[in-house]
Structures are given as C-alpha cells and as structure tokens.
Write a protein that holds these residues in place. Structure first.
Motif, PDB file in Angstrom:
ATOM      1  N   LEU A 295      30.016  37.913  45.091  1.00  0.00           N
ATOM      2  CA  LEU A 295      31.169  36.822  45.434  1.00  0.00           C
ATOM      3  C   LEU A 295      32.116  36.629  45.125  1.00  0.00           C
ATOM      4  O   LEU A 295      32.719  36.626  43.679  1.00  0.00           O
ATOM      5  N   GLY A 296      33.168  36.830  46.199  1.00  0.00           N
ATOM      6  CA  GLY A 296      34.657  36.319  45.817  1.00  0.00           C
ATOM      7  C   GLY A 296      35.642  36.577  47.093  1.00  0.00           C
ATOM      8  O   GLY A 296      35.232  34.938  47.957  1.00  0.00           O
ATOM      9  N   GLY A 297      36.921  36.276  47.253  1.00  0.00           N
ATOM     10  CA  GLY A 297      37.889  36.194  48.203  1.00  0.00           C
ATOM     11  C   GLY A 297      38.448  36.998  48.333  1.00  0.00           C
ATOM     12  O   GLY A 297      39.035  38.406  48.592  1.00  0.00           O
ATOM     13  N   CYS A 298      39.326  36.402  49.736  1.00  0.00           N
ATOM     14  CA  CYS A 298      40.273  37.627  50.592  1.00  0.00           C
ATOM     15  C   CYS A 298      41.529  36.719  50.673  1.00  0.00           C
ATOM     16  O   CYS A 298      41.843  35.813  49.936  1.00  0.00           O
ATOM     17  N   CYS A 299      42.256  36.595  52.052  1.00  0.00           N
ATOM     18  CA  CYS A 299      43.109  36.047  51.522  1.00  0.00           C
ATOM     19  C   CYS A 299      43.340  34.333  51.738  1.00  0.00           C
ATOM     20  O   CYS A 299      43.217  33.766  51.642  1.00  0.00           O
ATOM     21  N   GLY A 300      44.594  34.611  50.489  1.00  0.00           N
ATOM     22  CA  GLY A 300      44.731  32.849  49.542  1.00  0.00           C
ATOM     23  C   GLY A 300      43.881  32.713  48.659  1.00  0.00           C
ATOM     24  O   GLY A 300      44.289  31.366  48.109  1.00  0.00           O
ATOM     25  N   THR A 301      42.884  33.381  48.236  1.00  0.00           N
ATOM     26  CA  THR A 301      42.080  33.034  46.751  1.00  0.00           C
ATOM     27  C   THR A 301      42.577  33.332  45.773  1.00  0.00           C
ATOM     28  O   THR A 301      43.503  34.252  46.178  1.00  0.00           O
ATOM     29  N   ASP A 302      42.693  33.088  44.527  1.00  0.00           N
ATOM     30  CA  ASP A 302      43.082  33.610  43.329  1.00  0.00           C
ATOM     31  C   ASP A 302      42.176  33.262  42.304  1.00  0.00           C
ATOM     32  O   ASP A 302      40.861  32.705  42.732  1.00  0.00           O
ATOM     33  N   HIS A 303      42.002  33.422  41.494  1.00  0.00           N
ATOM     34  CA  HIS A 303      41.212  32.984  39.924  1.00  0.00           C
ATOM     35  C   HIS A 303      40.778  32.522  40.424  1.00  0.00           C
ATOM     36  O   HIS A 303      38.763  31.657  40.067  1.00  0.00           O
ATOM     37  N   ARG A 304      41.564  30.880  40.417  1.00  0.00           N
ATOM     38  CA  ARG A 304      41.151  29.486  40.759  1.00  0.00           C
ATOM     39  C   ARG A 304      39.895  29.255  41.696  1.00  0.00           C
ATOM     40  O   ARG A 304      38.408  29.221  41.390  1.00  0.00           O
ATOM     41  N   HIS A 305      40.412  29.900  42.414  1.00  0.00           N
ATOM     42  CA  HIS A 305      38.657  30.349  43.600  1.00  0.00           C
ATOM     43  C   HIS A 305      37.798  30.655  42.905  1.00  0.00           C
ATOM     44  O   HIS A 305      36.535  30.132  43.399  1.00  0.00           O
ATOM     45  N   VAL A 306      37.449  32.124  42.617  1.00  0.00           N
ATOM     46  CA  VAL A 306      36.256  32.742  42.616  1.00  0.00           C
ATOM     47  C   VAL A 306      36.209  32.019  40.899  1.00  0.00           C
ATOM     48  O   VAL A 306      34.900  31.839  41.149  1.00  0.00           O
ATOM     49  N   ALA A 307      36.491  31.410  40.530  1.00  0.00           N
ATOM     50  CA  ALA A 307      36.095  30.981  39.652  1.00  0.00           C
ATOM     51  C   ALA A 307      34.911  28.890  39.841  1.00  0.00           C
ATOM     52  O   ALA A 307      34.277  29.493  39.197  1.00  0.00           O
ATOM     53  N   ALA A 308      35.650  28.815  40.899  1.00  0.00           N
ATOM     54  CA  ALA A 308      34.712  27.297  41.131  1.00  0.00           C
ATOM     55  C   ALA A 308      33.394  28.080  42.022  1.00  0.00           C
ATOM     56  O   ALA A 308      33.132  27.304  41.611  1.00  0.00           O
ATOM     57  N   ILE A 309      33.871  29.212  42.803  1.00  0.00           N
ATOM     58  CA  ILE A 309      32.919  30.180  43.296  1.00  0.00           C
ATOM     59  C   ILE A 309      31.819  30.398  41.866  1.00  0.00           C
ATOM     60  O   ILE A 309      30.972  30.236  42.578  1.00  0.00           O
ATOM     61  N   GLY A 310      32.118  30.701  41.520  1.00  0.00           N
ATOM     62  CA  GLY A 310      30.835  31.517  40.082  1.00  0.00           C
ATOM     63  C   GLY A 310      30.440  30.666  39.566  1.00  0.00           C
ATOM     64  O   GLY A 310      28.887  30.303  39.692  1.00  0.00           O
ATOM     65  N   GLY A 311      31.356  28.864  39.717  1.00  0.00           N
ATOM     66  CA  GLY A 311      30.479  27.943  39.018  1.00  0.00           C
ATOM     67  C   GLY A 311      29.853  27.257  39.466  1.00  0.00           C
ATOM     68  O   GLY A 311      28.586  26.928  38.991  1.00  0.00           O
ATOM     69  N   ALA A 312      30.057  27.771  40.573  1.00  0.00           N
ATOM     70  CA  ALA A 312      29.074  26.113  41.777  1.00  0.00           C
ATOM     71  C   ALA A 312      27.733  27.377  41.869  1.00  0.00           C
ATOM     72  O   ALA A 312      26.978  26.758  42.192  1.00  0.00           O
ATOM     73  N   CYS A 313      27.781  28.968  42.128  1.00  0.00           N
ATOM     74  CA  CYS A 313      26.502  29.630  42.605  1.00  0.00           C
ATOM     75  C   CYS A 313      25.909  30.033  41.577  1.00  0.00           C
ATOM     76  O   CYS A 313      24.210  30.619  42.184  1.00  0.00           O
TER      77      CYS A 313
END
Length: 332
Positions: A295-313
């Motif tokens: 799980l990661g991100g692409c355009c426009g995502t940064d560490h905030r998005h990946v931290a939120a994704i990790g926390g949720a999943c």
C-alpha cells in the motif's frame, strides 16, 4: 531458479501489510521546490545535497512502516532512468548505468539504517514506460519492449535488487516484454497498470483482460500486479463477482486527486486530496481485494497519506494478527 520459487522469496506475499512510498516526483516538485526535468527524480542522485533530500524522503516512509510494524517496499528513483529518457537528459552509456546503480545503493543505505525483523525492507528496481505514463502513443511490440527494458533490468540485476517493478504501464505488449526481460534475468517481477476514470487502461482495454493476457503470454510471470496513478473512484466499480484476475492484484498506489490524467497533466497546483478519506477508500478496497498487501500512493500523495492508509489498513480483519508475537530484534 524457477519463477514460482522467485515469487516465494518475496516477503510481501506472505500476508503481512507492506507500505511503500507516495508520489516521489510530485513531492519533490511541489513540496521541496526542486525542478525535475522530464519528471526525472533520478537526476537528484547527481548532487550530494539532493541525494540527501531523497534519502530523507525514503526515511520518512520507512519510519512510518517501523512505527506501524509493517514491512516496506522501497522503489528506486529510476522511473525515468531508461535509455530514451536519459539520452534526452544528456546522459551517456556510463552515466545511465551509474545512476541506476546509485539509486539501488541509496536504498541499501536506508535498509541498513532501518531494517528489523518487524520491518523487513524490500528493494524494488523501478522502471517506467518507454513513452508517456498516461498516453500509450506508439505501442511497441513485445519483442521490442523486451529488448528496450532488458538494459535497465540488467542494471538492477547487477545492483542486487530484490525484484523489479514497472510502474504506470499503459498497454499489454510493453508489460509482456518487460516481464520477459525480468524472467531472463531471473528477477521477481511486478507490473503496475494505470487506468483512466472508467477503470480501463489508456488503450481502452479492461484491467481484467490486460492481466489475463499478460499472464497467458508469460506463464503467470508477474509475482503480482498493482494499480497506480488513478484514484479509487476511477476503478473501485470494476471489482465484484468471481473474478480470478482480481486475486492477482496485491498492490495499490492511488493518486490523491480524483482528477483525470489530462486534468493532472494541466494542473498548475498540487491537488493533495484528503488523506483520511483516501485511507478509508483503501480500507474498503481491501474487502473486495483480499490479496491487497502493498500500500502506497502516487501523484499528489506524501507521507501523510501513507501514514493514514497504513493506520486504516494495518488492523484490517485479515491482517489483524500480524502485530502479535513480534520482537524488537534489529537485523544485522
């Protein structure tokens, strides 16, 4: 080494959640103020100052993985480091090879710093499409694609990556050629297709048909598939029913923005969306894609998005046991 054995060597296939990074290029351009000609983050490897910015970028994601006790797949900053793009940037044979090797060496430094039993670090040699990431343009034959991508795959083999990944592919022949190049190099291989707002490849082909076609042509060559550079609202509707091909999708790197590729191409400002909402969409996708683990991100995502994704999943129902019974022993 048989391909089935090669796949089994990848820890991200064992059920534990693995994070990966976000939109490297958009982060550097919009947050760090770095000019990336041709979107080529590999150019940052040429100076010590920008190399350190790159290291700090990868550190930020590895620290999130360590906090959440997930693994992490680190992708080399080489999406634009294949021959056609590098020659446009003025590189010769020697510097093309050196930059690809340097990109792997940088991630090995990060692995030395951070890897533990709880947080395995996997290094992926990252390739981009020969042409534009949004427009298939002139589609290569499988044979031409294999010949083209085999050079960069060879550099990654020399550098000692754990796998190679082609990110933002738009068409099947290029994917097949890339997979065959990786098979000849005896490297585990991952294919990430991008899709338009209708959930189809830029060629108009359905994602399911593309996956089945690549698998047929390569003897189920990819260890798994990913979707990248699209927002969940663009493709969440394509899953449902008994689709065996959906089980081949293990990775997701979505855009922060709901905009189309054309709109993103023309955007003057970064649309970084809503990290919490995006994380919720990832969590919902895990219910229809039970194999999803990278799980990661692409355009426009940064560490905030990946931290939120990790926390949720990370605590989702089919991964809930991964945090139990782990130790804090650092890998030597």
């Amino acid at each position: 080494m048989k391909h089935s054995q090669m796949k089994a060597d990848l820890p991200q296939l064992e059920g534990k959640v693995f994070l990966t990074d976000g939109g490297l290029e958009t982060t550097m351009i919009f947050h760090e103020g770095i000019d990336l000609p041709l979107f080529a983050a590999c150019e940052m490897l040429k100076t010590e100052a920008e190399r350190e910015i790159l290291k700090n970028y990868f550190r930020s994601y590895t620290e999130i993985a360590a906090q959440l006790k997930t693994g992490i797949v680190l992708e080399t900053a080489t999406w634009r480091a294949s021959r056609d793009w590098m020659e446009k940037l003025g590189h010769n044979d020697q510097s093309i090879r050196r930059i690809n090797l340097d990109a792997v060496a940088l991630l090995k430094e990060i692995r030395e710093e951070y890897e533990t039993i709880e947080t395995p670090v996997v290094i992926s040699g990252n390739l981009g499409p020969r042409g534009d990431g949004y427009d298939p343009g002139e589609i290569m034959t499988e044979v031409v694609a294999e010949a083209y991508h085999s050079e960069q795959v060879g550099f990654f083999k020399e550098a000692g990556v754990d796998l190679v990944s082609a990110i933002t592919l738009t068409n099947v022949p290029e994917a097949v050629g890339f997979v065959r190049a990786a098979q000849k190099a005896e490297l585990p291989v991952v294919v990430a297709f991008t899709v338009e707002t209708d959930g189809r490849l830029p060629t108009g082909q359905s994602l399911g048909d593309a996956i089945l076609e690549v698998d047929r042509a390569t003897g189920n060559g990819p260890a798994y598939y990913m979707i990248n550079c699209a927002h969940p609202t663009h493709f969440e509707q394509i899953f449902g029913g008994e689709n065996a091909w959906a089980g081949r999708i293990k990775g997701l790197r979505a855009n922060a923005s709901c905009m189309s590729h054309e709109e993103l191409d023309n955007a003057e400002e970064l649309d970084d969306g809503d990290p919490v909402a995006l994380a919720g969409q990832y969590r919902e996708l895990m219910d229809v894609l039970p194999g999803l683990s990278v799980l990661g991100g692409c355009c426009g995502t940064d560490h905030r998005h990946v931290a939120a994704i990790g926390g949720a999943c990370v605590h989702s129902h089919h991964h809930e046991d991964q945090l139990e019974g782990k130790s804090d022993v650092r890998v030597a």
